[in-house]
Design a protein around this motif. Sequence first.
Motif, PDB file in Angstrom:
ATOM      1  N   LYS A  52      -2.132  13.865   0.805  1.00 37.28           N
ATOM      2  CA  LYS A  52      -2.352  13.074   2.095  1.00 37.28           C
ATOM      3  C   LYS A  52      -1.480  11.749   2.077  1.00 37.28           C
ATOM      4  CE  LYS A  52      -5.091  13.640   4.705  1.00 37.28           C
ATOM      5  NZ  LYS A  52      -4.994  14.015   6.065  1.00 37.28           N
ATOM      6  N   ALA A  53      -1.270  11.167   0.768  1.00 37.90           N
ATOM      7  CA  ALA A  53      -0.435   9.866   0.704  1.00 37.90           C
ATOM      8  C   ALA A  53       1.019  10.198   1.145  1.00 37.90           C
ATOM      9  CB  ALA A  53      -0.600   9.570  -0.883  1.00 37.90           C
ATOM     10  N   MET A  54       1.484  11.225   0.825  1.00 41.87           N
ATOM     11  CA  MET A  54       2.872  11.515   1.059  1.00 41.87           C
ATOM     12  C   MET A  54       3.282  11.561   2.457  1.00 41.87           C
ATOM     13  SD  MET A  54       3.520  14.338  -1.657  1.00 41.87           S
ATOM     14  CE  MET A  54       5.188  14.960  -1.228  1.00 41.87           C
ATOM     15  N   VAL A  55       2.039  12.068   3.156  1.00 44.31           N
ATOM     16  CA  VAL A  55       2.141  12.190   4.626  1.00 44.31           C
ATOM     17  C   VAL A  55       1.816  10.911   5.504  1.00 44.31           C
ATOM     18  CG1 VAL A  55       1.176  13.223   6.741  1.00 44.31           C
ATOM     19  CG2 VAL A  55       1.605  14.428   4.730  1.00 44.31           C
ATOM     20  N   MET A  56       1.093  10.019   4.989  1.00 45.80           N
ATOM     21  CA  MET A  56       0.483   8.785   5.543  1.00 45.80           C
ATOM     22  C   MET A  56       1.117   7.596   5.168  1.00 45.80           C
ATOM     23  SD  MET A  56      -3.580   9.345   6.452  1.00 45.80           S
ATOM     24  CE  MET A  56      -3.522   7.938   7.543  1.00 45.80           C
ATOM     25  N   ALA A  57       1.946   7.551   3.992  1.00 47.14           N
ATOM     26  CA  ALA A  57       2.530   6.158   3.566  1.00 47.14           C
ATOM     27  C   ALA A  57       3.466   5.601   4.573  1.00 47.14           C
ATOM     28  CB  ALA A  57       3.022   6.512   2.111  1.00 47.14           C
ATOM     29  N   ASN A  58       4.218   6.399   5.184  1.00 44.36           N
ATOM     30  CA  ASN A  58       5.204   6.087   6.134  1.00 44.36           C
ATOM     31  C   ASN A  58       4.673   6.013   7.498  1.00 44.36           C
ATOM     32  OD1 ASN A  58       6.894   5.868   3.933  1.00 44.36           O
ATOM     33  ND2 ASN A  58       8.025   7.765   4.343  1.00 44.36           N
ATOM     34  N   GLN A  59       3.669   6.305   7.691  1.00 43.87           N
ATOM     35  CA  GLN A  59       3.172   6.326   9.184  1.00 43.87           C
ATOM     36  C   GLN A  59       2.866   4.636   9.575  1.00 43.87           C
ATOM     37  OE1 GLN A  59      -0.594   8.551   9.761  1.00 43.87           O
ATOM     38  NE2 GLN A  59       0.626  10.385   9.867  1.00 43.87           N
ATOM     39  N   TYR A  60       3.425   4.291  10.889  1.00 44.75           N
ATOM     40  CA  TYR A  60       3.315   2.734  11.191  1.00 44.75           C
ATOM     41  C   TYR A  60       4.393   2.229  10.125  1.00 44.75           C
ATOM     42  CZ  TYR A  60      -0.195   5.015  13.905  1.00 44.75           C
ATOM     43  OH  TYR A  60      -1.055   5.839  14.679  1.00 44.75           O
ATOM     44  N   THR A 112       0.835  -1.286  -0.059  1.00 42.44           N
ATOM     45  CA  THR A 112      -0.126   0.025   0.115  1.00 42.44           C
ATOM     46  C   THR A 112       0.777   1.196  -0.011  1.00 42.44           C
ATOM     47  OG1 THR A 112      -1.690  -1.306   1.188  1.00 42.44           O
ATOM     48  CG2 THR A 112      -2.008   1.115   1.035  1.00 42.44           C
ATOM     49  N   ALA A 113       1.897   1.185   0.729  1.00 41.04           N
ATOM     50  CA  ALA A 113       2.879   2.300   0.646  1.00 41.04           C
ATOM     51  C   ALA A 113       3.385   2.860  -0.319  1.00 41.04           C
ATOM     52  CB  ALA A 113       3.852   2.150   1.905  1.00 41.04           C
ATOM     53  N   GLU A 114       3.790   1.945  -1.337  1.00 45.67           N
ATOM     54  CA  GLU A 114       4.327   2.138  -2.630  1.00 45.67           C
ATOM     55  C   GLU A 114       3.112   2.341  -3.662  1.00 45.67           C
ATOM     56  OE1 GLU A 114       6.911  -0.923  -3.886  1.00 45.67           O
ATOM     57  OE2 GLU A 114       8.632  -0.103  -2.830  1.00 45.67           O
ATOM     58  N   ALA A 115       2.233   1.612  -3.509  1.00 38.24           N
ATOM     59  CA  ALA A 115       1.224   1.759  -4.327  1.00 38.24           C
ATOM     60  C   ALA A 115       0.277   3.144  -4.218  1.00 38.24           C
ATOM     61  CB  ALA A 115       0.084   0.488  -4.550  1.00 38.24           C
ATOM     62  N   SER A 116       0.197   3.586  -3.285  1.00 36.53           N
ATOM     63  CA  SER A 116      -0.678   4.737  -2.961  1.00 36.53           C
ATOM     64  C   SER A 116       0.243   5.915  -3.838  1.00 36.53           C
ATOM     65  CB  SER A 116      -0.724   4.834  -1.558  1.00 36.53           C
ATOM     66  OG  SER A 116       0.487   5.151  -0.877  1.00 36.53           O
TER      67      SER A 116
END
Length: 357
Positions: A330-338, A298-302
């Motif tokens: 939003k994806a730039m901020v959340m892709a690396n969360q957790y 998901t982190a990459e695909a988003s």
Amino acid sequence: MSAAEADDRAESIRMIRDSAAAVAPPGGDLKRVRDLRFQDPGFDAGLFRQMGEMGWIGLRVPEEMGGAGLGVGEMCALAEELGRGLVPEPLIPAALSAQLLAAAGGKGPLPVLLAGEVVVLTAWQERPDTLEVPGTPDAPRRFLPMASGADFFLAPVQEGGKLALYELPAARCVPSIERTQDGGNLGTITPNMAEATRLADDVGEALAEALDEAALVTSAYLLGGMERAFAMTLDYLKQRQQFGRIIGTFQALQHRAADLKMQVALTRASIEAAAATLDAGAKGDARKAAVSRAKARTAEASLLVQRQCIQLHGGIGYTDEYDVGLYLRKAMVMANQYGSAALHRRRFMAVSPEVEE
């Protein structure tokens, strides 16, 4: 699971999705989201309270603790719908805190958190891109989402080989705030243990499981954003004309759109499989592998899908006034969360029995 149980589960998930329409109407505009960007606290406290009233904050908390006692599948379905609407309220970190407080026996601000009357964030992270919790008593705790609106912080602290849990009022532990690309904020606090209240002797296992769930639920949120941005892009391709033709009839653009649709479908399959694994009671390495496979994808695909959606819109996609760009931010901020894609790939390689030495 019997056919009747499967039908009941599907109905439960459908009802969760329908309830999200009160906050994020399908296809609704993003005026509310735009108005909250780069403001403090960056979300609507009244809407957060409404989330508590609807039982969302305690969705994963057992019923005997005041929660709904539902599964990870339901939580992912809810996050997906909220991701479509770019909902900025800190539901995912608040739900993590609710699970920790439940593991602590319901002590501290659990009842008011479940009601949405306060925002409680868990200050567990000491360095970038990790799921490890050192629990260093005096170390700064970083990357707290929407920290400018927090009322309480939970601080896990290493004591005698265990992770004890402490509660800190935000008024006694004011965070330093940094703005994020999407208009939200991240906070850093240094726990003042003299002001802290001890809630539990050991929440290590509960925190590890809650972090895994938060990683998966964040993936579902990103999936919702991917699907909405892709739908917006398809609509644009069907309407925009160049050289007297609808650009969606150009074969090169059709191929790119097909690739993006495949990315979205594979991401959904990975998240749903991981949620089913967790709901089936997977523990240890099996649990970690399922979560990490989904989060890495998901982190990459988003980011891939969101960037391609911008490009397929042409010049208008790069303007701040056009909504599709909000999904990329939003994806730039959340892709690396957790955990980033790289972290979760490493963890999957380390724990998956499918990977040969």
